[in-house]
Design an enzyme around this catalytic site. Structure first.
Site, PDB file in Angstrom:
ATOM      1  N   TYR A  53       0.862  -1.066   0.004  1.00  0.00           N
ATOM      2  CA  TYR A  53      -0.032  -0.031   0.088  1.00  0.00           C
ATOM      3  C   TYR A  53       0.853   1.090   0.053  1.00  0.00           C
ATOM      4  CZ  TYR A  53      -5.054  -0.519   0.236  1.00  0.00           C
ATOM      5  OH  TYR A  53      -6.526  -0.900  -0.089  1.00  0.00           O
ATOM      6  N   GLU A  55      -0.385   4.531  -0.657  1.00  0.00           N
ATOM      7  CA  GLU A  55      -1.474   5.801  -0.849  1.00  0.00           C
ATOM      8  C   GLU A  55      -0.833   7.110  -0.553  1.00  0.00           C
ATOM      9  OE1 GLU A  55      -4.957   5.686   1.569  1.00  0.00           O
ATOM     10  OE2 GLU A  55      -5.853   3.930   0.754  1.00  0.00           O
ATOM     11  N   ASP A 199      -6.580  13.273 -25.212  1.00  0.00           N
ATOM     12  CA  ASP A 199      -6.537  11.806 -24.844  1.00  0.00           C
ATOM     13  C   ASP A 199      -5.851  11.004 -25.922  1.00  0.00           C
ATOM     14  OD1 ASP A 199      -6.958   8.982 -24.330  1.00  0.00           O
ATOM     15  OD2 ASP A 199      -9.103   9.391 -23.958  1.00  0.00           O
ATOM     16  N   THR A 225      -3.741   5.930 -22.114  1.00  0.00           N
ATOM     17  CA  THR A 225      -3.502   4.525 -21.663  1.00  0.00           C
ATOM     18  C   THR A 225      -1.770   4.284 -21.642  1.00  0.00           C
ATOM     19  OG1 THR A 225      -4.087   3.738 -23.530  1.00  0.00           O
ATOM     20  CG2 THR A 225      -5.623   3.644 -21.746  1.00  0.00           C
ATOM     21  N   LYS A 228      -1.418   0.493 -25.134  1.00  0.00           N
ATOM     22  CA  LYS A 228      -1.870   0.465 -26.466  1.00  0.00           C
ATOM     23  C   LYS A 228      -0.536   0.578 -27.382  1.00  0.00           C
ATOM     24  CE  LYS A 228      -6.650   1.957 -25.973  1.00  0.00           C
ATOM     25  NZ  LYS A 228      -6.864   2.591 -24.713  1.00  0.00           N
ATOM     26  N   ARG A 234      -1.252  -2.643 -18.638  1.00  0.00           N
ATOM     27  CA  ARG A 234      -2.691  -1.880 -18.785  1.00  0.00           C
ATOM     28  C   ARG A 234      -2.746  -0.703 -17.485  1.00  0.00           C
ATOM     29  NH1 ARG A 234      -5.403  -4.636 -21.901  1.00  0.00           N
ATOM     30  NH2 ARG A 234      -7.101  -3.351 -21.884  1.00  0.00           N
TER      31      ARG A 234
END
Ligand code: DSN
Length: 420
Positions: A53, A55, A199, A225, A228, A234
């Protein structure tokens, strides 16, 4: 043996994973938004950082023990900034949709008007679709492409902007085969005092290699992203050159729309970004574009028409309905029966419903990674055209499957896996 541990402890799952390995090995992957990551990216993705974790952001975490996580995230940020010559970057978005959600949250209030490209003309779900947050909580105004040449109608976009006074204009697409004019969007936005968000998910790899103009100079915010053309795991990213905006964007990603970052994915992003800074990556992207062109030209020779008449980037939209009398849905199914993976796609001004559609979208990134060159893409175009010409007859599918198998066996996928 693939999945050496799981095959002993959880054979049900190991078999399902092995089935996916076999599918990737034995099929021609032509989905324009997919790619194959390297062993290095895969190794980072399966690292123990999945247990952590973290954060917050480097040096400002809410948990102890984040020293290595900070190192990894800083590597990802610095490499990403270098690739796109950007001043600031956030590498935490879990996906492109999360990145876009955070960007909306940073620039708009619920009910605000913004502009994005019509999904049926090549836009994206998060750019204003009625069934997405972008359409439910905000007021989207859609621009699109001209019916005559399928190029973005910038004049109409400008007229719409002057009429509706959007606060934000989104440029970027998931099914547009041509260069996008970012300076024009900037000029339109400046006339109405809007921000520009680009985008660049589909074309990020091309932008990184200098094969598509960069949006960084013209956009307030750039999202993408990473999986691609950029050929990473991903995930999503956000870039900006504005110090003020990055502060807002960071707080909108966390704690705004996400909790703990996926640190193993950020490690895999860092691995992919290092690859994107190499000369090999530039050669790869040049091949992606050259291969897409070869595929497109051969399909046209075989009497299939393409939206806008061809491609400048990594993808093309093939009109199967008007030229061969086959819906996009049926074309996708026929090709899949011969181990060729594509997706049905709406054409601009399509008369068929989205679930049927009149065409398919094809892209060159994955098979170029696999090692395919122009001659293999020409052979792929011929296999596709033969199937469609024969309306997917049994004989045509059997012959096509054999040709697909021959192509696949010449370019094995094993090098992209950890366990063989
Ligand atoms: N679903 C992606 C695509 O296939 O283009 C966009 O997010």
């Amino acid at each position: 043996m693939p999945y050496p541990l799981l095959s002993k402890t959880d054979s049900e799952l190991a078999e399902a994973l092995a089935a996916e390995d076999s599918r990737q090995e034995s099929h021609l992957e032509l989905i324009a938004s997919e790619n194959f990551v390297s062993q290095g990216v895969l190794e980072a993705y399966t690292s123990t950082l999945t247990n952590k974790y973290a954060e917050g952001y480097p040096a400002k975490r809410y948990y102890g023990g984040c020293g290595p996580a900070d190192r990894v995230e800083n590597l990802a940020i610095e490499r990403l900034k270098k690739i796109f010559n950007a001043k600031f970057a956030n590498v935490q978005p879990h996906s492109g949709a999360s990145a876009n959600l955070a960007a909306f949250y940073a620039t708009l209030m619920p009910g605000d008007t913004y502009m994005g490209m019509d999904l049926s003309h090549g836009g994206h779900l998060t750019h204003g679709s009625a069934v997405n947050f972008s359409g439910l909580y905000y007021k989207p105004v859609a621009y699109g492409v001209k019916e005559s040449d399928h190029l973005i109608d910038y004049d109409r976009a400008e007229a719409l902007a002057l009429e509706h006074k959007p606060k934000l204009i989104i440029a970027g697409a998931s099914a547009y085969p041509r260069i996008i004019d970012f300076p024009r969007f900037r000029r339109i936005a400046d006339k109405v005092g809007a921000k520009v968000m680009v985008d660049m998910a589909h074309i990020a790899g091309l932008v990184a290699a200098g094969l598509h103009p960069s949006p960084l100079e013209y956009a307030d915010i750039v999202t993408s992203t990473t999986h691609k053309t950029l050929r990473g795991p991903r995930g999503g990213i956000i870039l900006t050159n504005s110090e003020e905006l990055i502060k807002t964007l960071n707080s909108r990603v966390f704690p705004g729309v996400q909790g703990g970052p996926l640190m193993h994915v950020i490690a895999a992003k860092a691995a992919a970004f290092a690859e994107a800074l190499t000369g090999d990556f530039k050669t790869y992207q040049q091949n992606v574009v050259a291969n897409a062109k070869a595929l497109a030209e051969r399909l046209i020779e075989r009497k299939l028409s393409l939206v806008s008449g061809g491609t400048d980037n990594h993808l093309m939209i093939v009109n199967t309905f008007d030229t061969k009398g086959i819906t996009g849905k049926d074309a996708q199914l026929m090709l899949e029966a011969a181990n060729i993976t594509t997706n049905k796609n709406m054409l601009p001004y399509d008369k068929n419903k989205p679930a049927v559609a009149s065409g398919i979208r094809l892209g060159s990134p994955a098979l170029t990674t696999r090692g395919f060159g122009k001659s293999e893409f020409i052979e792929t175009a011929d296999i596709i055209a033969d199937i469609l010409d024969a309306k997917g007859s049994d004989a045509a599918l059997i012959a096509a499957k054999e040709r697909v198998q021959k192509l696949c066996s010449r370019f094995p996928m094993r090098k992209f896996r950890l366990w063989d």
